[in-house]
Design a protein around this motif. Structure first.
Motif, mmCIF file in Angstrom:
data_model
loop_
_atom_site.group_PDB
_atom_site.id
_atom_site.type_symbol
_atom_site.label_atom_id
_atom_site.label_comp_id
_atom_site.label_asym_id
_atom_site.label_seq_id
_atom_site.Cartn_x
_atom_site.Cartn_y
_atom_site.Cartn_z
ATOM 1 N N UNK A 15 0.857 -1.187 0.000
ATOM 2 C CA UNK A 15 0.000 0.000 0.000
ATOM 3 C C UNK A 15 0.891 1.233 0.000
ATOM 4 N N UNK A 16 1.518 1.486 -1.158
ATOM 5 C CA UNK A 16 2.445 2.615 -1.299
ATOM 6 C C UNK A 16 2.140 3.332 -2.613
ATOM 7 N N UNK A 17 2.666 4.557 -2.743
ATOM 8 C CA UNK A 17 2.465 5.324 -3.966
ATOM 9 C C UNK A 17 3.015 4.558 -5.166
ATOM 10 N N UNK A 18 2.252 4.539 -6.249
ATOM 11 C CA UNK A 18 2.701 3.882 -7.471
ATOM 12 C C UNK A 18 2.271 2.436 -7.599
ATOM 13 N N UNK A 19 1.902 1.817 -6.489
ATOM 14 C CA UNK A 19 1.492 0.413 -6.545
ATOM 15 C C UNK A 19 0.039 0.306 -6.990
ATOM 16 N N UNK A 20 -0.194 -0.594 -7.945
ATOM 17 C CA UNK A 20 -1.546 -0.914 -8.362
ATOM 18 C C UNK A 20 -2.082 -2.137 -7.615
ATOM 19 N N UNK A 21 -1.239 -2.688 -6.746
ATOM 20 C CA UNK A 21 -1.575 -3.917 -6.021
ATOM 21 C C UNK A 21 -1.354 -3.633 -4.537
ATOM 22 N N UNK A 22 -2.379 -3.146 -3.872
ATOM 23 C CA UNK A 22 -2.204 -2.588 -2.534
ATOM 24 C C UNK A 22 -2.576 -3.527 -1.403
ATOM 25 N N UNK A 23 -3.194 -4.664 -1.719
ATOM 26 C CA UNK A 23 -3.627 -5.579 -0.665
ATOM 27 C C UNK A 23 -3.461 -7.016 -1.130
ATOM 28 N N UNK A 317 0.117 -3.624 -12.132
ATOM 29 C CA UNK A 317 -1.261 -3.844 -12.528
ATOM 30 C C UNK A 317 -1.441 -4.757 -13.725
ATOM 31 N N UNK A 318 -2.682 -5.192 -13.922
ATOM 32 C CA UNK A 318 -2.991 -6.181 -14.959
ATOM 33 C C UNK A 318 -2.786 -5.603 -16.348
ATOM 34 N N UNK A 319 -3.294 -4.408 -16.609
ATOM 35 C CA UNK A 319 -3.200 -3.831 -17.948
ATOM 36 C C UNK A 319 -1.746 -3.671 -18.374
ATOM 37 N N UNK A 320 -0.905 -3.173 -17.460
ATOM 38 C CA UNK A 320 0.509 -2.972 -17.795
ATOM 39 C C UNK A 320 1.188 -4.309 -18.071
ATOM 40 N N UNK A 321 0.929 -5.289 -17.243
ATOM 41 C CA UNK A 321 1.589 -6.582 -17.418
ATOM 42 C C UNK A 321 1.069 -7.332 -18.639
#
Length: 342
Positions: A15-23, A317-321
């Motif tokens: 749960x940090x800035x820039x993360x699309x996967x926070x939990x 995130x999913x879209x980027x990957x």
């Protein structure tokens, strides 16, 4: 055997800035969505790392079963499950259930596990190694019990008081036919690769080899693969073994990629001490797709393996990957002898 490719997710969440996967929930649900996207692109496999006491994926079977239920073709697997943490009989039940849900697509990587922050973490799960045994011994012993269980061996006895005086053997249920042939051992040395061949499991060659002979990483890994295949042949197994390796590949095609990965280009392996042992680590391939394709085509281990797993920066995130995987399928993987599965 046709060369296959897959993605390998470490399942990090922060749960940090820039993360699309926070939990933890994000990590699980996004892994399922990425597997669906990968299947649509023709990718052959969706694999996850398993780590305990970390903000990463830790309980693979519910996740693999969910991926299996959402997809129809893609292989699903692990790289790897740390067997020190496992009850091998309960794991046999879970593995068979996930395999049946997926229609026989489970490719399960197991091993001794990697270095971790937890001090004797498996002991916190209630698994204390026998006196005089090493962590590696414990993992291999549990693996052999697990293999016998998924092979239908009797691992318990009936209670004569409940069966009219009849005593007999009981296997775990459910059983999933063919699963025994789809177990892999994650080997960090040439010796453990030969052990894996002896017991008849496929090889997942680690990106961290806990030995260093002075040769480049890809050549050392190719030597390990050759020794595995020789040992497999000498053991007299009738089926063809599979071998996977993983590579950290970060293609740069847009400005945002350069911002993320422009400083991660490496030309050499990394060598260092790990738990007191001189070890060799695989490099990261970051740069233009054509350059990466040429470098991977010259990689001895890439050519020796039949399955290449590409690690993904899952926190983007999913879209980027999915875009990274699309670049791999269009511009990189064909150079190593892959063609899409449809």
């Amino acid at each position: 055997m046709k060369k296959k490719i897959g993605f390998l997710s470490f399942g990090h969440w922060r749960d940090v800035n820039g993360s699309q996967t926070r939990s933890g929930g994000d990590a699980l649900l996004q892994t399922i969505d990425l597997a669906v996207a990968a299947e649509e692109l023709g990718v052959d496999g969706a694999f996850v790392r398993v780590h305990h006491f970390e903000r990463q994926l830790a309980s693979p079977f519910p996740l693999l079963a969910a991926i299996g239920a959402r997809t129809s073709r893609i292989e699903i697997g692990t790289g790897v499950i740390d067997m020190r943490y496992e009850n091998p009989l309960y794991m046999a039940e879970e593995a068979a259930a996930a395999d049946l849900i997926s229609g026989g697509r489970l490719q399960l990587g197991v091993s001794r596990g990697s270095p971790e922050t937890a001090l004797r973490g498996a002991e916190s799960f209630g698994y204390v190694p026998a006196e005089g045994s090493t962590a590696g011994d414990d993992a291999r012993n549990k693996t052999e019990i697990f293999l016998a269980a998924i092979d239908g061996a009797a691992v318990a006895r009936t209670d004569p008081a409940r069966t009219g005086g009849v005593s007999g053997g009981l296997a775990v249920t459910p059983q999933s036919p063919g699963l025994r042939d789809r177990i892999w051992w994650g080997a960090g040395t040439r010796a453990t690769a030969q052990w894996a061949a002896g017991i008849g499991v496929n090889l997942q060659s680690s990106t961290l080899l806990s030995e260093d002979t002075g040769v480049p990483f890809d050549r050392l890994q190719a030597e390990q693969i050759e020794l595995f295949r020789q040992a497999w042949k000498e053991a007299g197994h009738t089926r063809e073994a599979r071998v996977s390796i993983s590579r950290s590949v970060l293609p740069i095609t847009e400005d945002i990629d350069r911002i993320y990965f422009g400083n991660q280009e490496q030309d050499e392996d990394q060598v260092g001490l790990l738990e007191g042992v001189r070890s060799r680590f695989g490099r990261t391939y970051a740069g233009e797709p054509d350059r990466i394709a040429a470098e991977l085509a010259a990689d001895e281990a890439v050519q020796a393996a039949d399955t290449i797993l590409f690690t993904v920066p899952n926190q983007l995130g999913v879209e980027y990957n999915a875009r990274i995987l699309e670049t791999l399928t269009k511009h990189i993987a064909p150079a190593i002898g892959w063609s899409p599965a449809r």
